[in-house]
Design a protein around this motif. Structure first.
Motif, PDB file in Angstrom:
ATOM      1  N   SER A  65      72.370   0.354  57.502  1.00 29.97           N
ATOM      2  CA  SER A  65      71.517   0.677  58.646  1.00 29.97           C
ATOM      3  C   SER A  65      70.373   1.608  58.244  1.00 29.97           C
ATOM      4  O   SER A  65      70.503   2.381  57.290  1.00 29.97           O
ATOM      5  N   PRO A  66      69.284   1.564  59.006  1.00 28.60           N
ATOM      6  CA  PRO A  66      68.178   2.479  58.710  1.00 28.60           C
ATOM      7  C   PRO A  66      68.562   3.918  59.017  1.00 28.60           C
ATOM      8  O   PRO A  66      69.366   4.182  59.908  1.00 28.60           O
ATOM      9  N   MET A  67      68.004   4.830  58.248  1.00 28.69           N
ATOM     10  CA  MET A  67      68.210   6.255  58.507  1.00 28.69           C
ATOM     11  C   MET A  67      67.275   6.691  59.640  1.00 28.69           C
ATOM     12  O   MET A  67      66.302   6.009  59.946  1.00 28.69           O
ATOM     13  N   VAL A  68      67.578   7.835  60.227  1.00 32.13           N
ATOM     14  CA  VAL A  68      66.734   8.369  61.287  1.00 32.13           C
ATOM     15  C   VAL A  68      65.318   8.554  60.753  1.00 32.13           C
ATOM     16  O   VAL A  68      65.124   9.068  59.651  1.00 32.13           O
ATOM     17  N   ASP A  69      64.346   8.118  61.505  1.00 32.92           N
ATOM     18  CA  ASP A  69      62.919   8.245  61.160  1.00 32.92           C
ATOM     19  C   ASP A  69      62.516   7.495  59.895  1.00 32.92           C
ATOM     20  O   ASP A  69      61.486   7.796  59.309  1.00 32.92           O
ATOM     21  N   GLU A  70      63.308   6.542  59.446  1.00 41.27           N
ATOM     22  CA  GLU A  70      62.953   5.753  58.270  1.00 41.27           C
ATOM     23  C   GLU A  70      62.064   4.594  58.710  1.00 41.27           C
ATOM     24  O   GLU A  70      62.394   3.860  59.636  1.00 41.27           O
ATOM     25  N   THR A  71      60.938   4.429  58.046  1.00 45.19           N
ATOM     26  CA  THR A  71      60.046   3.317  58.384  1.00 45.19           C
ATOM     27  C   THR A  71      60.688   2.003  57.955  1.00 45.19           C
ATOM     28  O   THR A  71      61.592   1.972  57.114  1.00 45.19           O
ATOM     29  N   ALA A  74      60.268   1.529  54.201  1.00 38.94           N
ATOM     30  CA  ALA A  74      61.191   2.374  53.429  1.00 38.94           C
ATOM     31  C   ALA A  74      62.613   1.819  53.500  1.00 38.94           C
ATOM     32  O   ALA A  74      63.344   1.827  52.504  1.00 38.94           O
ATOM     33  N   PHE A  75      62.981   1.318  54.665  1.00 41.04           N
ATOM     34  CA  PHE A  75      64.304   0.723  54.829  1.00 41.04           C
ATOM     35  C   PHE A  75      64.463  -0.510  53.948  1.00 41.04           C
ATOM     36  O   PHE A  75      65.459  -0.675  53.251  1.00 41.04           O
ATOM     37  N   ARG A  76      63.455  -1.371  53.953  1.00 41.56           N
ATOM     38  CA  ARG A  76      63.499  -2.565  53.106  1.00 41.56           C
ATOM     39  C   ARG A  76      63.569  -2.185  51.629  1.00 41.56           C
ATOM     40  O   ARG A  76      64.309  -2.785  50.850  1.00 41.56           O
ATOM     41  N   ALA A  77      62.797  -1.178  51.240  1.00 40.90           N
ATOM     42  CA  ALA A  77      62.799  -0.728  49.840  1.00 40.90           C
ATOM     43  C   ALA A  77      64.176  -0.184  49.463  1.00 40.90           C
ATOM     44  O   ALA A  77      64.679  -0.449  48.366  1.00 40.90           O
ATOM     45  N   ARG A  78      64.800   0.558  50.372  1.00 43.55           N
ATOM     46  CA  ARG A  78      66.123   1.114  50.081  1.00 43.55           C
ATOM     47  C   ARG A  78      67.146  -0.009  49.917  1.00 43.55           C
ATOM     48  O   ARG A  78      67.991   0.024  49.009  1.00 43.55           O
ATOM     49  N   LYS A  79      67.063  -1.024  50.774  1.00 38.10           N
ATOM     50  CA  LYS A  79      67.997  -2.143  50.637  1.00 38.10           C
ATOM     51  C   LYS A  79      67.769  -2.887  49.319  1.00 38.10           C
ATOM     52  O   LYS A  79      68.721  -3.332  48.680  1.00 38.10           O
ATOM     53  N   ARG A  80      66.506  -2.992  48.904  1.00 36.42           N
ATOM     54  CA  ARG A  80      66.213  -3.675  47.632  1.00 36.42           C
ATOM     55  C   ARG A  80      66.802  -2.923  46.442  1.00 36.42           C
ATOM     56  O   ARG A  80      67.140  -3.539  45.424  1.00 36.42           O
ATOM     57  N   THR A  81      66.958  -1.593  46.560  1.00 41.41           N
ATOM     58  CA  THR A  81      67.538  -0.846  45.427  1.00 41.41           C
ATOM     59  C   THR A  81      68.981  -1.255  45.159  1.00 41.41           C
ATOM     60  O   THR A  81      69.441  -1.170  44.030  1.00 41.41           O
ATOM     61  N   ILE A 108      64.848 -10.174  51.980  1.00 38.73           N
ATOM     62  CA  ILE A 108      64.424  -8.824  52.372  1.00 38.73           C
ATOM     63  C   ILE A 108      62.926  -8.672  52.159  1.00 38.73           C
ATOM     64  O   ILE A 108      62.229  -8.080  52.975  1.00 38.73           O
ATOM     65  N   GLN A 109      62.428  -9.209  51.070  1.00 38.90           N
ATOM     66  CA  GLN A 109      61.007  -9.079  50.763  1.00 38.90           C
ATOM     67  C   GLN A 109      60.160  -9.938  51.691  1.00 38.90           C
ATOM     68  O   GLN A 109      59.026  -9.588  52.007  1.00 38.90           O
ATOM     69  N   ASP A 110      60.691 -11.063  52.147  1.00 38.09           N
ATOM     70  CA  ASP A 110      59.905 -12.009  52.943  1.00 38.09           C
ATOM     71  C   ASP A 110      59.881 -11.693  54.439  1.00 38.09           C
ATOM     72  O   ASP A 110      58.933 -12.035  55.118  1.00 38.09           O
ATOM     73  N   ALA A 111      60.917 -11.061  54.946  1.00 42.06           N
ATOM     74  CA  ALA A 111      61.001 -10.814  56.400  1.00 42.06           C
ATOM     75  C   ALA A 111      61.676  -9.478  56.667  1.00 42.06           C
ATOM     76  O   ALA A 111      62.454  -8.996  55.851  1.00 42.06           O
ATOM     77  N   PRO A 112      61.396  -8.867  57.813  1.00 48.45           N
ATOM     78  CA  PRO A 112      62.065  -7.607  58.143  1.00 48.45           C
ATOM     79  C   PRO A 112      63.568  -7.803  58.255  1.00 48.45           C
ATOM     80  O   PRO A 112      64.020  -8.855  58.699  1.00 48.45           O
ATOM     81  N   PRO A 113      64.359  -6.824  57.819  1.00 48.23           N
ATOM     82  CA  PRO A 113      65.805  -6.938  57.954  1.00 48.23           C
ATOM     83  C   PRO A 113      66.204  -7.090  59.433  1.00 48.23           C
ATOM     84  O   PRO A 113      65.589  -6.485  60.305  1.00 48.23           O
ATOM     85  N   ALA A 114      67.191  -7.890  59.684  1.00 50.09           N
ATOM     86  CA  ALA A 114      67.608  -8.192  61.044  1.00 50.09           C
ATOM     87  C   ALA A 114      68.105  -6.941  61.774  1.00 50.09           C
ATOM     88  O   ALA A 114      67.958  -6.837  62.979  1.00 50.09           O
ATOM     89  N   ASN A 115      68.684  -5.982  61.058  1.00 52.78           N
ATOM     90  CA  ASN A 115      69.253  -4.813  61.730  1.00 52.78           C
ATOM     91  C   ASN A 115      68.307  -3.622  61.747  1.00 52.78           C
ATOM     92  O   ASN A 115      68.732  -2.495  61.950  1.00 52.78           O
ATOM     93  N   TYR A 116      67.000  -3.868  61.565  1.00 50.75           N
ATOM     94  CA  TYR A 116      66.063  -2.753  61.688  1.00 50.75           C
ATOM     95  C   TYR A 116      65.822  -2.513  63.164  1.00 50.75           C
ATOM     96  O   TYR A 116      65.467  -3.418  63.896  1.00 50.75           O
ATOM     97  N   ARG A 117      66.028  -1.304  63.600  1.00 50.68           N
ATOM     98  CA  ARG A 117      65.889  -0.879  65.001  1.00 50.68           C
ATOM     99  C   ARG A 117      65.422  -1.972  65.875  1.00 50.68           C
ATOM    100  O   ARG A 117      64.624  -2.357  66.455  1.00 50.68           O
TER     101      ARG A 117
END
Length: 117
Positions: A65-71, A74-81, A108-117
């Protein structure tokens, strides 16, 4: 539970402008941390299990899940790690063929993650 790193893993950047340069210690530490998170959450704690249980690992990464105030970026980049950490430990014969990790990382690179806010 911590991840048991294989004896040999990639410490060199494999693509992009910096291809062939060594990965920084910080990058390797981030990847080790991601592998430890995967191991703690799923029990997939060795390279052999990563290769044998891609559905379990990808399901975990998709559930991050995204962290509080994570864009979103940034969320996509974190998942890619997480995927970068997996590619760091995969042997060349596993990296050079299409696999579930590659396809999930591309999504992840092609589309926003489904569970982003």
């Amino acid at each position: 539970m911590s991840f048991e790193l294989p004896a040999v893993y990639s410490t060199v950047i494999e693509s992009g402008k910096r291809k062939g340069e060594p990965k920084s210690k910080g990058t390797i530490n981030v990847y080790k941390n991601r592998l430890n998170q995967i191991a703690a959450a799923t029990g997939v704690d060795t390279l052999e299990k990563v290769i044998a249980q891609p559905f379990t690992v990808v399901k975990f990464i998709k559930g991050v899940s995204p962290m509080v105030d994570e864009t979103e970026e940034a969320f996509r980049a974190r998942k890619r790690t997480y995927y970068s950490a997996i590619f760091m430990i995969l042997p060349p014969e596993e990296k050079n063929k299409p696999n579930m990790y590659y396809r999930a990382n591309q999504k992840i690179q092609d589309a926003p993650p489904a569970n982003y806010r």
